[in-house]
Enzyme design. Structure first.
Site, PDB file in Angstrom:
ATOM      1  N   ALA A   1       0.833  -1.207   0.000  1.00  0.00           N
ATOM      2  CA  ALA A   1       0.000   0.000   0.000  1.00  0.00           C
ATOM      3  C   ALA A   1       0.869   1.258   0.000  1.00  0.00           C
ATOM      4  CB  ALA A   1      -0.918  -0.014   1.230  1.00  0.00           C
TER       5      ALA A   1
ATOM      6  N   ASP B   1      -0.320  -6.261   2.379  1.00  0.00           N
ATOM      7  CA  ASP B   1      -0.067  -5.188   3.338  1.00  0.00           C
ATOM      8  C   ASP B   1      -0.829  -5.531   4.606  1.00  0.00           C
ATOM      9  OD1 ASP B   1       1.153  -2.149   3.045  1.00  0.00           O
ATOM     10  OD2 ASP B   1      -0.359  -2.300   4.617  1.00  0.00           O
TER      11      ASP B   1
ATOM     12  N   CYS C   1      12.396   4.177   1.838  1.00  0.00           N
ATOM     13  CA  CYS C   1      12.494   5.615   1.565  1.00  0.00           C
ATOM     14  C   CYS C   1      13.222   6.272   2.745  1.00  0.00           C
ATOM     15  CB  CYS C   1      11.129   6.242   1.324  1.00  0.00           C
ATOM     16  SG  CYS C   1       9.914   5.963   2.632  1.00  0.00           S
TER      17      CYS C   1
END
Length: 446
Positions: free
Chosen positions: A262, A284, A388
Site C-alpha cells: 500500500a 499489506d 524511503c
C-alpha cells in the site's frame, strides 16, 4: 470532549483555527498529516486548502525556530485546554516571517481565531505576543543553535551529520525544499510521448527523464485536473520510487510478490511494466491502506485488466507463508516499513512523528520481514529491498547483516558503487530531483 483535543475538528470553520488544530494534533498527539489533512480539507474550498497546506507544512519545517521564539515571548507555557493556543501563536509567527500574508491580517485574524478555539480570555495575550514579535524584530535575531537552523529534531540532525559529513548541508537544504511533482505514465493507456503532447496542449510545462520516462511538472497544478486523470493515464510517483519496477525487471510468465504494497504505486508500476506476468500478489498489514490500493487500481483500470492474475491480501509480511503451502515467487519487491527519513520534504510531519528509539524497532522489523520473505523466493529468483530512508541502519547495514547470515544470497549490483562491502544504491534527497531512497538487489542461488 473539548473541540481542541477531539479526534475531529468541531470548532467553527476557520483556516487559522484549523491549521493550529492540525499542528496541535501532530506535535502533541503524534497524529499524521495524512490522517488529519482530509479532515480539514473537507471544510474548505480549493484555494483555502492550498493556503492551509502551505502554512501547516511550512510550520512543521521550522518548528525548532518557532518554538524558540515562543519560549522567548511567552512567560509561562500554556497547559491543558489552552495548549492549542501555543500552536496558533507559532502559526502567527510563521505568517509574519515567511508568508505573503499582510502583517495586519496575520495578527488580527490569528487573534480572532483564539476565540474559535475556545480560549477567549487569551486574545489579549496572543495579540501582545504577536505585537512584541513585530516590535522586537524577533525574526531577524541571530539563531546560534545549528539544529534549530536546520529545522530538524536534534537526534536526526546529529545522526545525519555523523553519517553524511560531506553531504550534510545539501541534505538539510533539500529536506526543507518543496518537493517536485513527478508523474508515471500508465503506458497501458497512453504512451509517454502522447501524454507529454497532452500536457503541452494544456500549456503545462514539463520535462521527460530519459532514464525512467518519468515526467517532471515544472509548475503547480491540481493533479485531478491534469489530462486523462479519470482515464487512469498516469499516477503521481517520485522518480526514485519509479526505479523499483525497472530494477526488479519482471519478465513474462513470472510470479511476483509485492510486500508492504500500500498505497500501491509500485505495484501498479510492476503491472504496467510487464503486463504478461503470470501473477502478482500484493500484501499489506493495514486494511485501510489496502482500500487505497483498490481505489487507485480502479482508476487505472488494473482491477479489470489483471483480473484473475492479481491478488491483494491483508497479510503481515513477517508471517506471510508460515504454515501455508505457497508456491515460490520468481521476483519479490520488499518495500520495507522504515523511518521515511528520505521523504521528509514531502511529509514534514515525519520529522516530529519519528523518534530516535523508533529506528531500532524498525530495523528489527525489517530484518524479521526480510528473513521470512526470503524463504518465499524461488532459487534463482531476485528480491529487491527498498526503503524511503537515508539512515544506514535501515539500509546498507541491514543488507550487510543479511548477506553475512545467508551464503545462498548474493548481491546483484545496481551501479559501480554497489559492492559487497557497501551494498545497495543510496539516493539522497534532491539527487537528480529525487526523494531519498535506497535499493539493494539480491539473488538466491539456484
Amino acid at each position: 470532549m473539548n473541540p481542541k483535543v477531539g479526534r475531529y475538528p468541531t470548532h467553527p470553520k476557520n483556516v487559522r483555527a484549523d491549521a493550529a488544530w492540525v499542528l496541535f494534533q501532530v506535535l502533541e498527539h503524534g497524529r499524521s498529516c495524512q490522517e488529519l489533512m482530509p479532515l480539514i480539507f473537507e471544510r474548505h474550498e480549493t484555494q483555502q486548502r492550498a493556503w492551509l497546506q502551505e502554512m501547516i507544512f511550512g510550520c512543521l519545517r521550522d518548528i525548532p525556530r518557532l518554538q524558540l521564539w515562543l519560549r522567548q515571548l511567552l512567560d509561562k507555557p500554556l497547559k491543558g485546554e489552552q495548549k492549542p493556543i501555543e500552536h496558533l501563536i507559532m502559526l502567527g509567527f510563521y505568517q509574519l516571517s515567511f508568508a505573503r500574508t499582510s502583517d495586519h491580517a496575520a495578527v488580527s485574524e490569528t487573534v480572532n481565531a483564539v476565540e474559535l478555539l475556545g480560549s477567549h480570555r487569551l486574545k489579549g495575550l496572543v495579540n501582545a505576543i504577536l505585537r512584541n514579535f513585530q516590535r522586537q524584530e524577533t525574526k531577524d535575531q541571530e539563531i546560534k543553535q545549528p539544529h534549530v537552523q536546520s529545522g530538524l529534531p536534534k537526534w536526526l540532525y546529529k545522526q545525519l551529520l555523523t553519517t553524511y559529513p560531506e553531504q550534510f548541508e545539501s541534505i538539510v537544504e533539500q529536506t526543507n525544499q518543496r518537493p517536485p511533482l513527478w508523474l508515471r505514465v500508465n503506458q497501458l493507456v497512453s504512451s509517454v510521448s502522447d501524454y507529454a503532447t497532452a500536457l503541452k496542449n494544456e500549456n503545462i510545462e514539463h520535462e521527460i527523464d530519459n532514464a525512467t520516462n518519468a515526467i517532471l511538472l515544472k509548475q503547480k497544478v491540481e493533479v485531478t485536473q491534469l489530462p486523462m486523470f479519470q482515464e487512469g493515464a498516469f499516477s503521481v510517483q517520485d522518480k526514485a520510487a519509479q526505479y523499483a519496477a525497472l530494477l526488479l525487471d519482471v519478465q513474462a510468465d513470472e510470479h511476483v510478490l509485492d510486500c508492504c504494497a500500500a498505497p500501491g504505486g509500485k505495484t501498479a508500476h510492476l503491472l504496467e511494466s510487464q503486463p504478461n506476468l503470470a501473477s502478482l500478489t500484493a500484501i499489506d498489514s493495514e486494511s485501510q491502506r489496502l482500500d487505497r490500493v483498490h481505489e487507485n487500481f480502479a482508476r487505472l483500470g488494473h482491477d479489470k485488466r489483471f483480473e484473475g492474475r492479481l491478488s491483494i491480501l491483508c497479510k503481515d509480511a513477517s508471517l506471510f507463508g508460515l504454515n501455508e503451502d505457497i508456491p515460490k515467487f520468481d521476483k519479490i519487491l520488499l518495500d520495507a516499513p522504515c523511518s521515511a527519513s528520505g521523504v521528509i520534504r514531502r511529509h514534514p510531519d515525519i520529522r516530529w512523528l519519528r523518534k530516535k528509539d523508533d529506528i531500532e524497532n524498525l530495523r528489527a522489523l525489517q530484518q524479521e520481514i526480510l528473513e521470512n520473505i526470503w524463504t518465499l523466493l524461488a532459487p534463482g529468483g531476485t528480491l529487491l529491498y527498498a526503503t524511503c530512508s537515508i539512515l544506514a541502519q535501515e539500509n546498507k547495514t541491514q543488507i550487510l547483516s543479511f548477506l553475512s547470515r545467508h551464503p545462498e544470497a548474493r548481491l546483484k549490483p545496481i551501479n559501480q558503487f554497489d559492492t559487497d562491502d557497501s551494498p545497495g544504491w543510496q539516493i539522497l534527497p534532491g539527487e537528480a530531483q529525487m526523494d531519498g531512497f535506497y535499493y539493494a538487489r539480491l539473488v538466491k542461488s539456484a
